[in-house]
Design an enzyme around this catalytic site. Structure first.
Site, mmCIF file in Angstrom:
data_model
loop_
_atom_site.group_PDB
_atom_site.id
_atom_site.type_symbol
_atom_site.label_atom_id
_atom_site.label_comp_id
_atom_site.label_asym_id
_atom_site.label_seq_id
_atom_site.Cartn_x
_atom_site.Cartn_y
_atom_site.Cartn_z
ATOM 1 N N HIS A 63 -23.795 13.170 -12.017
ATOM 2 C CA HIS A 63 -24.202 12.279 -10.924
ATOM 3 C C HIS A 63 -25.038 11.082 -11.409
ATOM 4 C CE1 HIS A 63 -25.709 12.419 -6.455
ATOM 5 N NE2 HIS A 63 -25.186 11.245 -6.789
ATOM 6 N N ASP A 114 0.850 -1.199 0.000
ATOM 7 C CA ASP A 114 0.000 0.000 0.000
ATOM 8 C C ASP A 114 0.883 1.244 0.000
ATOM 9 O OD1 ASP A 114 -3.238 0.482 1.115
ATOM 10 O OD2 ASP A 114 -1.852 2.173 0.986
ATOM 11 N N ASP A 137 4.188 1.950 -4.118
ATOM 12 C CA ASP A 137 3.199 2.407 -5.099
ATOM 13 C C ASP A 137 3.022 1.308 -6.142
ATOM 14 O OD1 ASP A 137 1.912 3.708 -7.232
ATOM 15 O OD2 ASP A 137 2.937 5.599 -6.847
ATOM 16 N N THR A 161 -15.954 -2.342 -9.756
ATOM 17 C CA THR A 161 -17.132 -1.668 -9.217
ATOM 18 C C THR A 161 -18.305 -1.721 -10.200
ATOM 19 O OG1 THR A 161 -17.992 0.545 -8.701
ATOM 20 C CG2 THR A 161 -16.056 0.472 -10.070
ATOM 21 N N ASP A 162 -19.511 -1.654 -9.656
ATOM 22 C CA ASP A 162 -20.699 -1.602 -10.525
ATOM 23 C C ASP A 162 -20.767 -0.274 -11.300
ATOM 24 O OD1 ASP A 162 -21.345 0.088 -8.408
ATOM 25 O OD2 ASP A 162 -23.290 -0.841 -7.970
ATOM 26 N N GLU A 163 -19.945 0.710 -10.871
ATOM 27 C CA GLU A 163 -20.001 2.020 -11.528
ATOM 28 C C GLU A 163 -19.517 1.964 -12.974
ATOM 29 O OE1 GLU A 163 -18.919 5.392 -9.095
ATOM 30 O OE2 GLU A 163 -19.291 4.253 -7.266
ATOM 31 N N LEU A 175 -20.341 8.711 1.611
ATOM 32 C CA LEU A 175 -21.637 9.114 2.171
ATOM 33 C C LEU A 175 -21.887 8.671 3.619
ATOM 34 C CD1 LEU A 175 -24.452 10.497 1.509
ATOM 35 C CD2 LEU A 175 -25.273 8.169 1.212
ATOM 36 N N TYR A 217 -13.456 8.504 -12.374
ATOM 37 C CA TYR A 217 -13.197 7.319 -11.537
ATOM 38 C C TYR A 217 -13.706 6.058 -12.224
ATOM 39 C CZ TYR A 217 -14.370 3.730 -8.085
ATOM 40 O OH TYR A 217 -14.528 2.521 -7.438
ATOM 41 N N SER A 236 -11.857 5.053 -15.290
ATOM 42 C CA SER A 236 -10.542 4.448 -15.028
ATOM 43 C C SER A 236 -10.710 2.993 -14.579
ATOM 44 C CB SER A 236 -9.764 5.256 -13.983
ATOM 45 O OG SER A 236 -10.355 5.161 -12.705
ATOM 46 N N LYS A 237 -11.753 2.712 -13.804
ATOM 47 C CA LYS A 237 -11.982 1.323 -13.375
ATOM 48 C C LYS A 237 -12.415 0.464 -14.575
ATOM 49 C CE LYS A 237 -11.891 -0.098 -9.663
ATOM 50 N NZ LYS A 237 -10.772 -0.656 -8.846
HETATM 51 P P1 NAD Z 1 -10.007 3.262 -0.279
HETATM 52 O O1 NAD Z 1 -9.867 4.578 -0.979
HETATM 53 O O2 NAD Z 1 -10.575 3.234 1.097
HETATM 54 O O3 NAD Z 1 -8.570 2.547 -0.201
HETATM 55 C C1 NAD Z 1 -7.688 2.539 -1.273
HETATM 56 C C2 NAD Z 1 -6.326 2.053 -0.751
HETATM 57 O O4 NAD Z 1 -5.437 1.980 -1.874
HETATM 58 C C3 NAD Z 1 -5.674 2.985 0.266
HETATM 59 O O5 NAD Z 1 -5.142 2.233 1.324
HETATM 60 C C4 NAD Z 1 -4.573 3.684 -0.513
HETATM 61 O O6 NAD Z 1 -3.461 4.056 0.279
HETATM 62 C C5 NAD Z 1 -4.208 2.593 -1.507
HETATM 63 N N1 NAD Z 1 -3.601 3.146 -2.735
HETATM 64 C C6 NAD Z 1 -4.069 4.159 -3.497
HETATM 65 N N2 NAD Z 1 -3.226 4.391 -4.516
HETATM 66 C C7 NAD Z 1 -2.217 3.482 -4.403
HETATM 67 C C8 NAD Z 1 -1.066 3.202 -5.182
HETATM 68 N N3 NAD Z 1 -0.766 3.919 -6.259
HETATM 69 N N4 NAD Z 1 -0.275 2.191 -4.793
HETATM 70 C C9 NAD Z 1 -0.543 1.457 -3.682
HETATM 71 N N5 NAD Z 1 -1.627 1.687 -2.906
HETATM 72 C C10 NAD Z 1 -2.450 2.686 -3.271
HETATM 73 O O7 NAD Z 1 -10.834 2.355 -1.267
HETATM 74 P P2 NAD Z 1 -11.940 1.227 -0.947
HETATM 75 O O8 NAD Z 1 -13.256 1.883 -0.768
HETATM 76 O O9 NAD Z 1 -11.416 0.306 0.077
HETATM 77 O O10 NAD Z 1 -11.981 0.486 -2.352
HETATM 78 C C11 NAD Z 1 -11.083 -0.584 -2.638
HETATM 79 C C12 NAD Z 1 -11.324 -1.077 -4.043
HETATM 80 O O11 NAD Z 1 -12.675 -1.506 -4.181
HETATM 81 C C13 NAD Z 1 -11.114 -0.004 -5.113
HETATM 82 O O12 NAD Z 1 -10.485 -0.588 -6.208
HETATM 83 C C14 NAD Z 1 -12.517 0.439 -5.490
HETATM 84 O O13 NAD Z 1 -12.570 0.858 -6.831
HETATM 85 C C15 NAD Z 1 -13.294 -0.842 -5.266
HETATM 86 N N6 NAD Z 1 -14.716 -0.696 -4.886
HETATM 87 C C16 NAD Z 1 -15.072 0.103 -3.829
HETATM 88 C C17 NAD Z 1 -16.420 0.178 -3.459
HETATM 89 C C18 NAD Z 1 -16.858 0.989 -2.259
HETATM 90 O O14 NAD Z 1 -18.072 1.077 -1.996
HETATM 91 N N7 NAD Z 1 -15.966 1.579 -1.476
HETATM 92 C C19 NAD Z 1 -17.382 -0.536 -4.168
HETATM 93 C C20 NAD Z 1 -16.966 -1.340 -5.250
HETATM 94 C C21 NAD Z 1 -15.634 -1.411 -5.582
HETATM 95 P P1 TYD Z 2 -20.213 8.001 -2.352
HETATM 96 O O1 TYD Z 2 -20.174 7.476 -0.966
HETATM 97 O O2 TYD Z 2 -19.224 9.048 -2.758
HETATM 98 O O3 TYD Z 2 -20.160 6.745 -3.320
HETATM 99 P P2 TYD Z 2 -20.405 6.662 -4.936
HETATM 100 O O4 TYD Z 2 -20.452 8.017 -5.503
HETATM 101 O O5 TYD Z 2 -19.192 5.920 -5.370
HETATM 102 O O6 TYD Z 2 -21.678 5.911 -5.096
HETATM 103 O O7 TYD Z 2 -21.655 8.621 -2.607
HETATM 104 C C1 TYD Z 2 -22.833 7.831 -2.448
HETATM 105 C C2 TYD Z 2 -24.009 8.702 -2.851
HETATM 106 O O8 TYD Z 2 -24.139 9.764 -1.889
HETATM 107 C C3 TYD Z 2 -23.847 9.379 -4.204
HETATM 108 O O9 TYD Z 2 -25.119 9.411 -4.849
HETATM 109 C C4 TYD Z 2 -23.403 10.782 -3.879
HETATM 110 C C5 TYD Z 2 -24.072 11.050 -2.537
HETATM 111 N N1 TYD Z 2 -23.336 11.952 -1.627
HETATM 112 C C6 TYD Z 2 -23.989 13.061 -1.050
HETATM 113 O O10 TYD Z 2 -25.188 13.301 -1.290
HETATM 114 N N2 TYD Z 2 -23.279 13.862 -0.206
HETATM 115 C C7 TYD Z 2 -21.966 13.656 0.065
HETATM 116 O O11 TYD Z 2 -21.362 14.447 0.826
HETATM 117 C C8 TYD Z 2 -21.314 12.502 -0.500
HETATM 118 C C9 TYD Z 2 -19.873 12.210 -0.210
HETATM 119 C C10 TYD Z 2 -22.054 11.677 -1.337
#
Ligand code: NAD
Ligand code: TYD
Length: 340
Positions: free
Chosen positions: A279, A33, A59, A125-127, A193, A153, A156-157
């Site tokens: 959005h 990380d 990295d 991600t589903d996004e 959120l 974002y 890129s995914k």
């Molecule tokens: P996060 O932002 O909490 O954590 C990301 C981690 O990656 C951090 O620890 C950061 O230090 C590390 N990182 C970032 N850039 C780096 C690099 N260049 N080299 C090494 N480490 C690096 O993210 P998360 O919410 O835990 O998401 C993890 C994965 O799951 C991501 O790939 C995200 O796209 C995917 N994902 C997240 C969600 C969600 O709801 N959070 C849903 C679906 C998929």
């Molecule tokens: P987020 O947690 O950023 O996840 P994602 O955009 O990847 O789904 O946001 C979840 C939803 O909440 C999204 O529709 C944007 C909304 N949102 C707010 O309304 N206020 C906020 O401050 C944030 C961070 C998100």
């Protein structure tokens, strides 16, 4: 089995490391990380002294460091969580997202090819599918839904996913991909959120809801996501994509109201703010493939998961208070203005 988990100091990766070390007594996990603003070693403090665990700060875009680590550790599998993950930050500055999320993924896969790693799992991600209309509840994302990303974002995914599948076809790299809906639970960085609303409500700060709050997300408790990745890693078919989601669609505004109610705070804290650019309206996952092929179903109902999550933030103030420091404060001011 030895697994390199990238991005394990972040939200989902950290939960995954805890889950795997608890479940498998004889597995070794090496976390790679970069410790960006989103990565916190405190998330891993319970396992830092575990002989089955090692942490390496690097990295994923640093080819030399990645190849050295792979050469030294010779992992059986790699699970790639490392990413820039926040849509709002990608709107402000896409370039970092392209580097880490696309080029970093390619670097990891090059190392997997070079050292004959038996599985590369990409956490996606589903996004990547874009969004769905709010007036067609019958529509859901399946693995065959075309990619149609909306934000830098998600683009890129989606790009990384295409590369992963290209490495499978071109080089026969044994890959799998999971595309999950929105996660919530412990160790979630308070810019997203659910944790943002909990942390702000506890401080009696306003809760910034974008637009009208009618946007819909499909929420999954993070442990259920970890279980899905564990199953895919052990039983999933290579070259395959698995959608992971909880059939738990909720409007943002309803989530915010539930959190306020649980914390005994007034709805007057809600502040509707300018909408996010581009959005996405609604996400909804059809998890039929992972359910029928691998027997996965979500175990945690939202009512239970949100209780556990709120309780965790109440009991682990030191974790998030430490995080709400320098960089985060600057980000918050820029994003929401000083009035919030
Ligand atoms: P996060 O932002 O909490 O954590 C990301 C981690 O990656 C951090 O620890 C950061 O230090 C590390 N990182 C970032 N850039 C780096 C690099 N260049 N080299 C090494 N480490 C690096 O993210 P998360 O919410 O835990 O998401 C993890 C994965 O799951 C991501 O790939 C995200 O796209 C995917 N994902 C997240 C969600 C969600 O709801 N959070 C849903 C679906 C998929
Ligand atoms: P987020 O947690 O950023 O996840 P994602 O955009 O990847 O789904 O946001 C979840 C939803 O909440 C999204 O529709 C944007 C909304 N949102 C707010 O309304 N206020 C906020 O401050 C944030 C961070 C998100």
């Amino acid at each position: 089995m030895k697994i390199i988990v990238t991005g394990g100091a972040g939200f989902i990766g950290g939960n995954f490391i805890h889950y795997m070390l608890n479940k498998y007594g004889d597995y070794k996990i090496v976390c790679l990380d970069k410790l960006t603003y989103a990565g916190n070693l405190s998330t891993l403090k319970d396992v830092l002294n575990d002989p089955r665990f090692a942490f390496v700060k690097a990295d994923i875009c640093d080819r030399k460091a990645v190849f050295e680590l792979f050469g030294k550790e010779r992992p059986d599998a790699v699970v790639n969580f490392a990413a820039e993950s926040h849509v709002d930050r990608s709107i402000t500055d896409p370039s970092l997202f392209l580097n880490t999320n696309i080029l970093g993924t390619a670097t990891l896969m090059d190392a997997c090819r070079n050292f004959g790693v038996a599985r590369f799992h990409q956490v996606s991600t589903d996004e990547v599918y874009g969004d769905l209309p709010t007036d067609r509840p019958d529509l859901m994302f399946t693995e065959k839904t075309p990619l149609s990303a909306s934000s830098p974002y998600s683009a890129s995914k989606a790009s990384a996913d295409l590369l992963v599948l290209a490495y499978y076809r071109t080089y026969g790299l044994p890959v799998t991909i999971s595309r999950c809906s929105n996660n919530y639970g412990p160790y979630h960085f308070p810019e997203k959120l659910i944790p943002l609303m909990i942390v702000n409500a506890l401080a009696d700060k306003s809760l910034p809801v974008y637009g009208t709050g009618e946007n819909i997300r499909d929420w999954l408790y993070v442990e259920d996501h970890c279980k899905a990745i564990d199953l895919i890693l052990h039983k999933g078919r290579t070259g395959e994509i698995y959608n992971v989601g909880g059939h738990n669609e909720m409007k943002n505004i309803d989530i915010v109201k539930i959190i306020l109610k649980k914390l005994g705070k007034p709805e007057s804290l809600i502040k509707f703010v300018a909408d996010r650019k581009g959005h996405d309206l609604r996400y909804a996952i059809d998890p039929t493939k992972i359910s029928s092929e691998l027997g996965w179903t979500p175990q945690t109902a939202f009512s239970e998961g949100i209780d556990k999550t709120v309780k965790w933030y109440l009991e682990n103030r030191e974790w998030w208070e430490e995080i709400i420091s320098g960089e985060y404060i600057e980000y918050y001011k820029k994003m929401y203005g000083v009035k919030s």
